[in-house]
Design a protein around this motif. Structure first.
Motif, PDB file in Angstrom:
ATOM      1  N   ASP A   1      28.386  15.815  25.184  1.00 20.07           N
ATOM      2  CA  ASP A   1      28.932  15.093  26.330  1.00 20.07           C
ATOM      3  C   ASP A   1      29.001  16.106  27.463  1.00 20.07           C
ATOM      4  OD1 ASP A   1      30.824  12.817  27.402  1.00 20.07           O
ATOM      5  OD2 ASP A   1      31.848  14.712  27.786  1.00 20.07           O
ATOM      6  N   LEU A   2      28.237  15.840  28.510  1.00 12.41           N
ATOM      7  CA  LEU A   2      28.108  16.852  29.557  1.00 12.41           C
ATOM      8  C   LEU A   2      29.461  17.359  30.046  1.00 12.41           C
ATOM      9  CD1 LEU A   2      25.431  16.874  32.299  1.00 12.41           C
ATOM     10  CD2 LEU A   2      27.676  17.774  32.728  1.00 12.41           C
ATOM     11  N   ALA A   3      30.382  16.445  30.355  1.00 13.80           N
ATOM     12  CA  ALA A   3      31.657  16.854  30.942  1.00 13.80           C
ATOM     13  C   ALA A   3      32.470  17.717  29.963  1.00 13.80           C
ATOM     14  CB  ALA A   3      32.454  15.625  31.365  1.00 13.80           C
ATOM     15  N   SER A   4      32.641  17.250  28.733  1.00 16.69           N
ATOM     16  CA  SER A   4      33.477  17.987  27.775  1.00 16.69           C
ATOM     17  C   SER A   4      32.798  19.276  27.336  1.00 16.69           C
ATOM     18  CB  SER A   4      33.756  17.148  26.529  1.00 16.69           C
ATOM     19  OG  SER A   4      34.350  15.940  26.874  1.00 16.69           O
ATOM     20  N   ASN A   5      31.485  19.228  27.202  1.00 16.47           N
ATOM     21  CA  ASN A   5      30.763  20.418  26.762  1.00 16.47           C
ATOM     22  C   ASN A   5      30.816  21.493  27.837  1.00 16.47           C
ATOM     23  OD1 ASN A   5      29.134  21.777  24.822  1.00 16.47           O
ATOM     24  ND2 ASN A   5      27.322  21.340  26.064  1.00 16.47           N
ATOM     25  N   ASN A   6      30.536  21.085  29.066  1.00 16.31           N
ATOM     26  CA  ASN A   6      30.588  22.029  30.171  1.00 16.31           C
ATOM     27  C   ASN A   6      32.010  22.577  30.331  1.00 16.31           C
ATOM     28  OD1 ASN A   6      31.079  22.451  33.277  1.00 16.31           O
ATOM     29  ND2 ASN A   6      28.913  22.825  32.888  1.00 16.31           N
ATOM     30  N   GLY A   7      32.994  21.679  30.260  1.00 20.50           N
ATOM     31  CA  GLY A   7      34.388  22.104  30.400  1.00 20.50           C
ATOM     32  C   GLY A   7      34.762  23.083  29.295  1.00 20.50           C
ATOM     33  N   GLY A   8      34.362  22.765  28.072  1.00 22.70           N
ATOM     34  CA  GLY A   8      34.681  23.620  26.926  1.00 22.70           C
ATOM     35  C   GLY A   8      34.034  24.993  27.070  1.00 22.70           C
ATOM     36  N   TRP A   9      32.774  25.005  27.452  1.00 26.31           N
ATOM     37  CA  TRP A   9      32.071  26.294  27.593  1.00 26.31           C
ATOM     38  C   TRP A   9      32.668  27.123  28.720  1.00 26.31           C
ATOM     39  CZ3 TRP A   9      29.016  29.261  24.753  1.00 26.31           C
ATOM     40  CH2 TRP A   9      28.470  28.689  23.609  1.00 26.31           C
ATOM     41  N   GLN A  10      32.969  26.472  29.830  1.00 26.60           N
ATOM     42  CA  GLN A  10      33.494  27.255  30.956  1.00 26.60           C
ATOM     43  C   GLN A  10      34.914  27.741  30.673  1.00 26.60           C
ATOM     44  OE1 GLN A  10      32.180  27.200  34.770  1.00 26.60           O
ATOM     45  NE2 GLN A  10      31.256  25.177  34.737  1.00 26.60           N
ATOM     46  N   TRP A  11      35.648  26.976  29.882  1.00 26.15           N
ATOM     47  CA  TRP A  11      36.980  27.437  29.490  1.00 26.15           C
ATOM     48  C   TRP A  11      36.835  28.722  28.673  1.00 26.15           C
ATOM     49  CZ3 TRP A  11      39.713  28.654  25.103  1.00 26.15           C
ATOM     50  CH2 TRP A  11      41.088  28.805  25.260  1.00 26.15           C
ATOM     51  N   CYS A  12      35.936  28.669  27.693  1.00 25.60           N
ATOM     52  CA  CYS A  12      35.754  29.826  26.808  1.00 25.60           C
ATOM     53  C   CYS A  12      35.190  31.034  27.557  1.00 25.60           C
ATOM     54  CB  CYS A  12      34.808  29.475  25.654  1.00 25.60           C
ATOM     55  SG  CYS A  12      35.488  28.232  24.566  1.00 25.60           S
ATOM     56  N   ALA A  13      34.319  30.764  28.534  1.00 18.07           N
ATOM     57  CA  ALA A  13      33.655  31.861  29.247  1.00 18.07           C
ATOM     58  C   ALA A  13      34.530  32.433  30.362  1.00 18.07           C
ATOM     59  CB  ALA A  13      32.331  31.361  29.834  1.00 18.07           C
ATOM     60  N   SER A  14      35.694  31.839  30.595  1.00 17.65           N
ATOM     61  CA  SER A  14      36.582  32.238  31.699  1.00 17.65           C
ATOM     62  C   SER A  14      35.905  32.048  33.063  1.00 17.65           C
ATOM     63  CB  SER A  14      37.043  33.703  31.554  1.00 17.65           C
ATOM     64  OG  SER A  14      37.633  33.903  30.313  1.00 17.65           O
ATOM     65  N   THR A  15      35.050  31.043  33.160  1.00 22.83           N
ATOM     66  CA  THR A  15      34.387  30.775  34.447  1.00 22.83           C
ATOM     67  C   THR A  15      34.848  29.441  35.037  1.00 22.83           C
ATOM     68  OG1 THR A  15      32.570  29.586  33.396  1.00 22.83           O
ATOM     69  CG2 THR A  15      32.268  31.955  33.692  1.00 22.83           C
ATOM     70  N   GLY A  16      35.705  28.732  34.294  1.00 22.34           N
ATOM     71  CA  GLY A  16      35.994  27.337  34.674  1.00 22.34           C
ATOM     72  C   GLY A  16      37.383  27.109  35.236  1.00 22.34           C
ATOM     73  N   THR A  17      37.760  25.836  35.287  1.00 20.25           N
ATOM     74  CA  THR A  17      39.086  25.431  35.728  1.00 20.25           C
ATOM     75  C   THR A  17      40.029  25.886  34.637  1.00 20.25           C
ATOM     76  OG1 THR A  17      38.979  23.407  34.429  1.00 20.25           O
ATOM     77  CG2 THR A  17      38.240  23.283  36.714  1.00 20.25           C
ATOM     78  N   ASP A  18      41.186  26.361  35.012  1.00 22.28           N
ATOM     79  CA  ASP A  18      42.193  26.537  33.974  1.00 22.28           C
ATOM     80  C   ASP A  18      41.704  27.372  32.804  1.00 22.28           C
ATOM     81  OD1 ASP A  18      44.636  25.508  34.028  1.00 22.28           O
ATOM     82  OD2 ASP A  18      44.245  23.669  32.952  1.00 22.28           O
ATOM     83  N   ALA A  19      40.758  28.263  33.063  1.00 19.96           N
ATOM     84  CA  ALA A  19      40.051  28.887  31.938  1.00 19.96           C
ATOM     85  C   ALA A  19      40.921  29.883  31.180  1.00 19.96           C
ATOM     86  CB  ALA A  19      38.815  29.599  32.462  1.00 19.96           C
TER      87      ALA A  19
END
Ligand code: FAD
Length: 490
Positions: free
Chosen positions: A392-410
């Motif tokens: 799922d593009l949204a959850s997958n992207n959100g999950g990856w960016q969270w883990c990578a410290s590149t996203g919202t609320d990461a």
């Protein structure tokens, strides 16, 4: 004239807003409701949709056809050779089947929105044709939720608070729409050839088809049964069990949610009902589960309001300056589950075998790829999409960016998962590792998390298992230093 419902990632009859609206419309003037699905393989390929996920769509499509047949609603299935040809296909169906009203549920991704705008323009150019796009993907449509200053949310907790208050105070958000009503009986004769045709019910993939059908049987009925069983059996302990991959205290509903066989609304409405009509308080397991579904809503909002995240850009622009490794071997070893870190390898092998990975392990393998192996998170994101049944593009992207410290609320860049400690904590007996990494199945619970450092060199060599690909302490320092550098320089 007739009414058309164009199904996409909403393969269900129950609580489908566009389908319901189309059904109501078709009753005005006693017209027939006609359904459409377009098999658009090139488009799916461009979006990295996993073959196993397309197979799941096809299996659900066949079930959907069975249900529609019973209601005398013909399901027209067309094949698009190119993404661009979708427009002329919809236009053709509208003309051939004498359609005056076309309904679909709005999709949120940039390409899909562009496609829908193209189709809409073409249809509106036809005489007396009306298009209705419904909000169905989120419980609260993203345009209706904003901060006090009118901006979109980019931090989860305040989003969750506002979201919960809005849902508590506006019960209509969780109102479920009815199934469509049947067409008049003569539709059966009128569209006999469509009813006689069969829907594709599979798609080629490399996994064990029988096992996949057993793990993820198709159909709305199954999805609802799963939801009901989960709420009755596991949900109340979810907060305690959800992080332990071997126990799997989770619902396994994600493939159904991704394909739209089940709606988030249905899940939240059912969980809320089981929790005395509460969202934020009440049973810890139920409210934690609802919270996870709100994460799903949150990432959909991010996609809509910050579309750069689905155009290969990080949410935090500064992180574009990270100098990732160009070492291809690291990514290969990770994707094949041969990193020498058992919990990481178990996760990747679970993904490669059944198209699914437990959430805690998704976090561990993602952090490992990015922060230990220093590989650009987008390569991992793509690999997940290419292989997940619930991609799922949204959850997958959100999950990856969270883990990578590149996203919202990461996850803060300086907090880096230690894969061995994570393994000891969340797979204490090593049962999850034993299931997916058979080379290690005879090791005890002390050895299994880190065989290279706990066995003698001779015993380790006998396992036929990879040596750790990197040293965690070294990698951690390197990642933190690189992050400090970009912060200092940009
Ligand atoms: P449950 O724990 O039962 O949760 C219920 C539902 O809530 C899930 O089905 C899902 O729809 C939603 N949900 C749960 N956790 C999250 C979350 N962290 N973010 C958003 N929604 C959530 N989920 C996907 O559906 N598709 C993906 O492609 C995906 N990729 C991910 C990639 C990474 C790196 C990470 C860390 C997480 C990803 N997730 C993704 C979120 C989560 O891992 C899965 O939703 C969950 O494992 C699915 O199992 P389940 O249905 O048993 O979940």
């Amino acid at each position: 004239r007739n009414v058309l419902m164009w199904f996409r990632t909403d393969l269900r009859l129950k609580d489908n807003h566009a389908l319901h609206a189309a059904s109501v419309r078709s009753k005005v003037g006693n017209r027939n409701l006609i359904a459409l699905f377009i098999v658009s393989e090139k488009e799916w390929e461009q979006h990295d949709e996993a073959p196993i996920k397309i197979d799941f769509w096809m299996r659900n499509l066949a079930k959907l056809k069975e249900s529609l047949d019973k209601l005398a609603i013909p399901l027209v299935i067309k094949r698009a050779e190119t993404p661009e040809s979708v427009t002329s296909i919809v236009e053709g169906v509208v003309k051939d089947m004498d359609i005056s009203h076309v309904f679909w549920n709005a999709e949120l991704m940039v390409d899909e929105r562009r496609r829908d705008r193209r189709v809409k323009r073409a249809l509106l150019a036809l005489p007396n044709t009306v298009v209705e796009e419904c909000d169905d993907q989120c419980v609260i449509p993203p345009k209706e939720i904003a901060t006090k200053t009118g901006n979109p949310y980019s931090v989860f907790t305040p989003f969750r608070n506002t979201w919960s208050t809005m849902v508590e105070t506006n019960p209509h958000f969780l109102e479920l729409s009815d199934e469509p009503t049947a067409n008049p009986d003569e539709a059966k004769k009128l569209y006999a050839d469509i009813f006689a045709s069969s829907a594709p019910n599979s798609h080629p993939h490399n996994l064990d088809a029988e096992l996949m059908e057993e793990l993820y049987p198709a159909g709305e009925e199954t999805a609802h049964l799963r939801l009901k069983d989960f709420l009755a059996e596991k949900a109340k302990q979810y907060h305690e069990t959800r992080d332990f991959p071997y126990e799997n205290g989770c619902s396994s509903l994600s493939p159904y949610l991704s394909a739209g066989v089940l709606s988030t609304r249905q899940c939240i409405a059912a969980a809320r009902a089981a929790n005395n009509n509460k969202i934020m308080v009440g049973n810890d397991g139920l409210r934690t589960w609802i919270k996870e579904l709100i994460w799903r809503e949150f990432y959909r909002n991010i996609l809509v309001h910050f579309p750069r995240v689905c155009m290969n850009k990080p949410f935090q622009p500064i992180t574009e300056h990270i100098r990732w490794t160009a070492d291809q071997r690291r990514f290969q070893m990770w994707s094949q589950g041969k990193t020498g870190y058992p919990i990481v390898d178990a996760g990747m092998r679970q993904l490669n075998t059944i198209g699914y990975m437990h959430n805690r392990v998704r976090m561990i393998v993602a952090c490992f790829l990015v922060k230990d192996l220093f590989v650009n998170w987008q390569k991992g994101e793509k690999y997940f999409m290419n292989n997940l049944i619930d991609g799922d593009l949204a959850s997958n992207n959100g999950g990856w960016q969270w883990c990578a410290s590149t996203g919202t609320d990461a996850q803060p860049y300086f907090r880096i998962f230690n894969p061995v400690l994570q393994s000891q904590r969340f797979d204490p007996n090593g049962d999850y590792i034993r299931k997916w990494v058979p080379e290690l199945k005879h090791l005890n619970e002390k050895q299994i998390h880190d065989p290279y450092h706990t066995l003698s060199a001779k015993d380790f060599a006998k396992l036929g298992y990879s040596k750790p690909i990197v040293d965690h302490a070294d990698s951690k320092k390197k990642f933190q230093d690189e992050f400090k550098r970009i912060i200092a320089e940009h």
